[in-house]
Design a protein around this motif. Structure first.
Motif, PDB file in Angstrom:
ATOM      1  N   ALA A 137     -36.276  27.546 -45.402  1.00 15.76           N
ATOM      2  CA  ALA A 137     -35.345  28.383 -46.132  1.00 15.76           C
ATOM      3  C   ALA A 137     -34.117  27.547 -46.476  1.00 15.76           C
ATOM      4  O   ALA A 137     -33.531  26.895 -45.615  1.00 15.76           O
ATOM      5  CB  ALA A 137     -34.962  29.592 -45.306  1.00 15.76           C
ATOM      6  N   LYS A 138     -33.726  27.583 -47.747  1.00  9.81           N
ATOM      7  CA  LYS A 138     -32.574  26.803 -48.186  1.00  9.81           C
ATOM      8  C   LYS A 138     -31.347  27.692 -48.178  1.00  9.81           C
ATOM      9  O   LYS A 138     -31.428  28.891 -48.393  1.00  9.81           O
ATOM     10  CB  LYS A 138     -32.831  26.264 -49.587  1.00  9.81           C
ATOM     11  N   LYS A 139     -30.213  27.077 -47.964  1.00 11.94           N
ATOM     12  CA  LYS A 139     -28.979  27.840 -47.966  1.00 11.94           C
ATOM     13  C   LYS A 139     -28.115  27.417 -49.152  1.00 11.94           C
ATOM     14  O   LYS A 139     -28.093  26.253 -49.547  1.00 11.94           O
ATOM     15  CB  LYS A 139     -28.225  27.674 -46.657  1.00 11.94           C
ATOM     16  N   ILE A 140     -27.436  28.385 -49.713  1.00  4.68           N
ATOM     17  CA  ILE A 140     -26.480  28.153 -50.782  1.00  4.68           C
ATOM     18  C   ILE A 140     -25.104  28.460 -50.206  1.00  4.68           C
ATOM     19  O   ILE A 140     -24.872  29.539 -49.636  1.00  4.68           O
ATOM     20  CB  ILE A 140     -26.764  29.071 -51.994  1.00  4.68           C
ATOM     21  N   LEU A 141     -24.187  27.518 -50.350  1.00  2.19           N
ATOM     22  CA  LEU A 141     -22.828  27.700 -49.836  1.00  2.19           C
ATOM     23  C   LEU A 141     -21.962  28.293 -50.941  1.00  2.19           C
ATOM     24  O   LEU A 141     -22.029  27.871 -52.096  1.00  2.19           O
ATOM     25  CB  LEU A 141     -22.252  26.365 -49.375  1.00  2.19           C
ATOM     26  N   LEU A 142     -21.159  29.274 -50.580  1.00  2.00           N
ATOM     27  CA  LEU A 142     -20.292  29.947 -51.544  1.00  2.00           C
ATOM     28  C   LEU A 142     -18.840  29.574 -51.286  1.00  2.00           C
ATOM     29  O   LEU A 142     -18.358  29.662 -50.147  1.00  2.00           O
ATOM     30  CB  LEU A 142     -20.464  31.461 -51.437  1.00  2.00           C
ATOM     31  N   TYR A 143     -18.143  29.160 -52.345  1.00  2.00           N
ATOM     32  CA  TYR A 143     -16.719  28.841 -52.285  1.00  2.00           C
ATOM     33  C   TYR A 143     -16.005  29.667 -53.341  1.00  2.00           C
ATOM     34  O   TYR A 143     -16.586  30.017 -54.370  1.00  2.00           O
ATOM     35  CB  TYR A 143     -16.483  27.352 -52.553  1.00  2.00           C
ATOM     36  N   GLY A 196     -18.892  31.959 -47.649  1.00  2.00           N
ATOM     37  CA  GLY A 196     -20.039  32.212 -46.785  1.00  2.00           C
ATOM     38  C   GLY A 196     -21.271  31.435 -47.247  1.00  2.00           C
ATOM     39  O   GLY A 196     -21.173  30.497 -48.038  1.00  2.00           O
ATOM     40  N   GLU A 197     -22.446  31.862 -46.711  1.00  2.00           N
ATOM     41  CA  GLU A 197     -23.722  31.237 -47.038  1.00  2.00           C
ATOM     42  C   GLU A 197     -24.739  32.299 -47.414  1.00  2.00           C
ATOM     43  O   GLU A 197     -24.664  33.423 -46.919  1.00  2.00           O
ATOM     44  CB  GLU A 197     -24.281  30.472 -45.829  1.00  2.00           C
ATOM     45  N   VAL A 198     -25.671  31.931 -48.266  1.00  2.00           N
ATOM     46  CA  VAL A 198     -26.754  32.829 -48.653  1.00  2.00           C
ATOM     47  C   VAL A 198     -28.057  32.091 -48.432  1.00  2.00           C
ATOM     48  O   VAL A 198     -28.214  30.935 -48.848  1.00  2.00           O
ATOM     49  CB  VAL A 198     -26.621  33.239 -50.144  1.00  2.00           C
ATOM     50  N   GLN A 199     -29.020  32.719 -47.741  1.00  2.00           N
ATOM     51  CA  GLN A 199     -30.334  32.115 -47.525  1.00  2.00           C
ATOM     52  C   GLN A 199     -31.213  32.401 -48.741  1.00  2.00           C
ATOM     53  O   GLN A 199     -31.324  33.548 -49.175  1.00  2.00           O
ATOM     54  CB  GLN A 199     -30.996  32.683 -46.268  1.00  2.00           C
ATOM     55  N   VAL A 200     -31.848  31.363 -49.287  1.00  2.00           N
ATOM     56  CA  VAL A 200     -32.714  31.478 -50.449  1.00  2.00           C
ATOM     57  C   VAL A 200     -34.088  30.947 -50.070  1.00  2.00           C
ATOM     58  O   VAL A 200     -34.209  29.928 -49.398  1.00  2.00           O
ATOM     59  CB  VAL A 200     -32.159  30.674 -51.639  1.00  2.00           C
ATOM     60  N   GLN A 201     -35.149  31.623 -50.482  1.00  2.00           N
ATOM     61  CA  GLN A 201     -36.514  31.168 -50.173  1.00  2.00           C
ATOM     62  C   GLN A 201     -36.971  30.132 -51.157  1.00  2.00           C
ATOM     63  O   GLN A 201     -36.740  30.063 -52.256  1.00  2.00           O
ATOM     64  CB  GLN A 201     -37.479  32.344 -50.187  1.00  2.00           C
TER      65      GLN A 201
END
Length: 157
Positions: A113-119, A152-157
């Motif tokens: 699972a990849k994570k996307i970082l939000l700023y 925060g972070e969002v998990q992406v498949q």
């Protein structure tokens, strides 16, 4: 299956499907992990991963052999033998060889699972999505030069 049987099978497939003889060696290579087989450009030999025969059967092995023979015959003919070449793709289609081999059932799944970082900019509110983290003390907003804050972070498949 022994290597002599593999050699006979490769020679037979080469004559039947390509109309040309296979004049080099076909061997099993137990060190291959992520591929079904490979064609060696310098020696013109073909190496086959024996696990594909054991786990997926004879049909998958024949597909891998056809694929490697496409590399072999095109390379010796001086034509495009690489995966992206039109000659290679045309010969794959003509002989019914697969472009890629199936994955082994017991192979570990590599996709995580990849994570996307939000700023977010503290001044104008513009949001940034990044795969890699940003040093917020060093980088600022490209629009207003405001301070960036990690949201925060969002998990992406």
């Amino acid at each position: 299956m022994e290597e002599t049987e593999l050699q006979d099978l490769v020679e037979r497939i080469s004559l039947n499907d390509f109309g040309k003889p296979f004049c080099h060696k076909a061997i099993f290579n137990n060190r291959l992990r992520s591929t079904g087989g490979r064609y060696l450009l310098r020696s013109h030999n073909i190496e086959i991963n024996k696990k594909y025969l054991e786990q997926l059967g004879q049909e998958e092995l024949i597909g891998i052999i056809k694929h490697e023979l496409c590399h072999y015959h095109l390379h010796l003919a001086g034509k495009g033998y690489k995966h992206r070449d039109a000659d290679f793709r045309a010969l794959l289609k003509k002989t019914g060889a697969p472009r890629f081999c199936n994955s082994l059932p017991d192979a570990p799944k590599r996709r995580t699972a990849k994570k996307i970082l939000l700023y977010k900019c503290s001044s104008c509110g513009l949001q940034y999505k990044r795969k890699r983290s940003i040093n917020t003390t060093r980088y600022v907003c490209g629009k207003c030069r405001g301070r960036l804050v990690k949201v925060g972070e969002v998990q992406v498949q």
